[in-house]
Write an enzyme that holds these catalytic residues in place. Structure first.
Site, mmCIF file in Angstrom:
data_model
loop_
_atom_site.group_PDB
_atom_site.id
_atom_site.type_symbol
_atom_site.label_atom_id
_atom_site.label_comp_id
_atom_site.label_asym_id
_atom_site.label_seq_id
_atom_site.Cartn_x
_atom_site.Cartn_y
_atom_site.Cartn_z
ATOM 1 N N TYR A 144 2.189 37.748 44.928
ATOM 2 C CA TYR A 144 3.488 37.120 45.361
ATOM 3 C C TYR A 144 3.285 35.980 46.218
ATOM 4 O O TYR A 144 3.599 35.059 46.025
ATOM 5 C CB TYR A 144 4.452 38.415 45.619
ATOM 6 C CG TYR A 144 5.755 37.905 45.941
ATOM 7 C CD1 TYR A 144 6.827 37.894 44.952
ATOM 8 C CD2 TYR A 144 6.256 37.646 47.330
ATOM 9 C CE1 TYR A 144 8.082 37.496 45.149
ATOM 10 C CE2 TYR A 144 7.459 37.149 47.676
ATOM 11 C CZ TYR A 144 8.471 37.103 46.496
ATOM 12 O OH TYR A 144 9.747 36.826 46.827
ATOM 13 N N SER A 174 9.572 31.336 49.436
ATOM 14 C CA SER A 174 9.833 32.671 50.349
ATOM 15 C C SER A 174 9.220 32.351 51.643
ATOM 16 O O SER A 174 8.489 31.370 51.669
ATOM 17 C CB SER A 174 9.176 33.837 49.634
ATOM 18 O OG SER A 174 8.716 34.715 50.474
HETATM 19 P P1 NDP Z 1 15.965 40.280 41.631
HETATM 20 O O1 NDP Z 1 14.929 41.146 41.062
HETATM 21 O O2 NDP Z 1 17.381 40.830 42.088
HETATM 22 O O3 NDP Z 1 16.449 39.256 40.365
HETATM 23 C C1 NDP Z 1 15.344 38.439 39.632
HETATM 24 C C2 NDP Z 1 15.975 38.101 38.200
HETATM 25 O O4 NDP Z 1 14.964 37.317 37.598
HETATM 26 C C3 NDP Z 1 16.370 39.047 37.235
HETATM 27 O O5 NDP Z 1 17.731 38.888 36.861
HETATM 28 C C4 NDP Z 1 15.226 39.166 36.382
HETATM 29 O O6 NDP Z 1 15.806 39.679 35.100
HETATM 30 C C5 NDP Z 1 14.914 37.870 36.273
HETATM 31 N N1 NDP Z 1 13.509 37.777 35.694
HETATM 32 C C6 NDP Z 1 12.599 38.410 36.041
HETATM 33 N N2 NDP Z 1 11.577 37.955 35.193
HETATM 34 C C7 NDP Z 1 12.050 37.094 34.276
HETATM 35 C C8 NDP Z 1 11.538 36.407 33.268
HETATM 36 N N3 NDP Z 1 10.355 36.606 32.894
HETATM 37 N N4 NDP Z 1 12.374 35.652 32.542
HETATM 38 C C9 NDP Z 1 13.624 35.360 32.903
HETATM 39 N N5 NDP Z 1 14.328 36.150 33.833
HETATM 40 C C10 NDP Z 1 13.495 36.939 34.645
HETATM 41 O O7 NDP Z 1 15.619 39.235 42.518
HETATM 42 P P2 NDP Z 1 16.002 38.517 44.049
HETATM 43 O O8 NDP Z 1 17.111 38.055 43.260
HETATM 44 O O9 NDP Z 1 15.965 39.251 44.840
HETATM 45 O O10 NDP Z 1 15.036 37.209 43.946
HETATM 46 C C11 NDP Z 1 15.354 36.012 43.166
HETATM 47 C C12 NDP Z 1 14.251 34.889 43.583
HETATM 48 O O11 NDP Z 1 14.224 34.940 45.158
HETATM 49 C C13 NDP Z 1 12.672 35.340 43.238
HETATM 50 O O12 NDP Z 1 12.080 34.128 42.998
HETATM 51 C C14 NDP Z 1 12.456 35.963 44.655
HETATM 52 O O13 NDP Z 1 10.899 36.001 44.798
HETATM 53 C C15 NDP Z 1 13.090 34.981 45.723
HETATM 54 N N6 NDP Z 1 13.062 35.564 46.922
HETATM 55 C C16 NDP Z 1 13.794 36.847 47.093
HETATM 56 C C17 NDP Z 1 13.966 37.200 48.482
HETATM 57 C C18 NDP Z 1 14.899 38.487 48.762
HETATM 58 O O14 NDP Z 1 14.880 38.908 49.952
HETATM 59 N N7 NDP Z 1 15.483 39.170 47.661
HETATM 60 C C19 NDP Z 1 13.260 36.487 49.611
HETATM 61 C C20 NDP Z 1 12.450 35.413 49.184
HETATM 62 C C21 NDP Z 1 12.397 34.856 48.016
HETATM 63 P P3 NDP Z 1 15.911 41.221 34.566
HETATM 64 O O15 NDP Z 1 17.375 41.573 35.096
HETATM 65 O O16 NDP Z 1 15.786 41.075 33.119
HETATM 66 O O17 NDP Z 1 14.774 41.987 35.287
#
Ligand code: NDP
Length: 256
Positions: A160, A147
């Site tokens: 985070y 990130s």
């Molecule tokens: P979302 O919250 O939209 O999606 C995250 C996904 O991860 C969900 O499907 C969630 O499942 C799943 N998840 C969470 N915990 C677990 C777990 N313990 N085991 C398995 N699956 C899990 O997040 P984003 O798509 O926005 O982010 C994805 C990645 O990108 C993350 O690492 C985030 O830190 C990174 N990121 C995002 C940015 C942004 O602007 N969006 C910017 C920089 C980095 P469930 O549906 O069950 O909760």
């Protein structure tokens, strides 16, 4: 020749946290480049729906529910994949959570939950994937998700920020041990992307204005903005790219 550099036909890719959000975008992008994709999520119903949607689009997809932050859950998921003949060539360690709170109010439990899901999980899933890649001797690709907080801090996101900073160094640590096995480990650092995780921020006019003002591209990123970099890092086009973090952020990290 050039197009084959990015062709993922015959490869199997596991994307963690891919029922929705950016993970789902990576999975669709890799599938579109020819890979069979294995989706993972905590939510079984959302996972089934995501797998069915990809299959309906003509892609080869499987789903496996496991908690990336729990060692026994990760180990048993890989054992299940072994038993079903699923061998992972490409891993995207994408699952992540956010928790916003000032440090002086933050509980150790919330700190740990964020570290476990955003950092320890990449170690656990990476370890299980790499163990098998090394044994097969055919190399592999691991893409960790960082990130802008892999480089810069923002108030109220200490665990985070700490985890994403760790992702940058874990990517180098994995490179130090696995590059000689033909495994390229790199990371993507997305800027402010529109997903469910960030929707509350985009809905806040003050924050939305700050993102657009602070980003030279003057807009939020979209999941599809990350696909080119993900396919590059998953394909043979990046076979001599090791230990890098590529920021896909509309230029935000480059300017003051
Ligand atoms: P979302 O919250 O939209 O999606 C995250 C996904 O991860 C969900 O499907 C969630 O499942 C799943 N998840 C969470 N915990 C677990 C777990 N313990 N085991 C398995 N699956 C899990 O997040 P984003 O798509 O926005 O982010 C994805 C990645 O990108 C993350 O690492 C985030 O830190 C990174 N990121 C995002 C940015 C942004 O602007 N969006 C910017 C920089 C980095 P469930 O549906 O069950 O909760």
């Amino acid at each position: 020749m050039t197009s084959r550099l990015f062709d993922l036909t015959g490869k199997t890719a596991l994307v963690t946290g891919s029922a929705r959000g950016l993970g789902n975008g990576y999975a669709r992008g890799l599938a579109d480049a020819g890979a069979k994709v294995v989706l993972n999520d905590l939510n079984e119903e959302a996972l089934t729906h995501a797998v069915e949607t990809l299959r309906a689009g003509g892609f080869e997809a499987e789903g496996i529910r496991f908690d990336v932050s729990k060692e026994e859950s990760v180990v048993s998921a890989f054992e299940k994949m072994d038993a079903s003949g699923i061998a992972i060539d490409i891993l995207i360690n994408n699952a992540g959570i956010q928790h916003r709170q000032p440090i002086i109010e933050l509980s150790a439990a919330d700190w740990q939950r964020v570290i476990d899901t955003n950092l320890t999980a990449a170690f656990l899933v990476g370890r299980e994937a790499a163990k098998r890649m090394i044994k097969r001797g055919a190399g592999g690709k691991i893409i960790n998700i960082g990130s802008l907080t892999s480089e810069l801090a923002r108030a109220t996101t200490a665990p985070y920020t700490t985890a994403k900073g760790g992702i940058k160094m874990l990517t180098k640590a994995m490179t130090a041990e696995w590059a000689e096995h033909g495994i390229q480990v790199n990371a993507i650092g997305p800027g402010y992307m529109l997903t469910e995780m960030t929707q509350p921020l985009a809905d806040d006019p003050k924050f939305d204005g700050w993102v657009k003002g602070r980003t030279p591209a003057r807009r939020w990123g979209l999941p599809e903005d990350l696909i080119g970099t993900a396919v590059f890092l998953a394909s043979s086009a990046s076979d001599y790219v090791n230990g890098q973090i590529i920021y896909v952020d509309g230029g935000m990290i480059s300017v003051l």
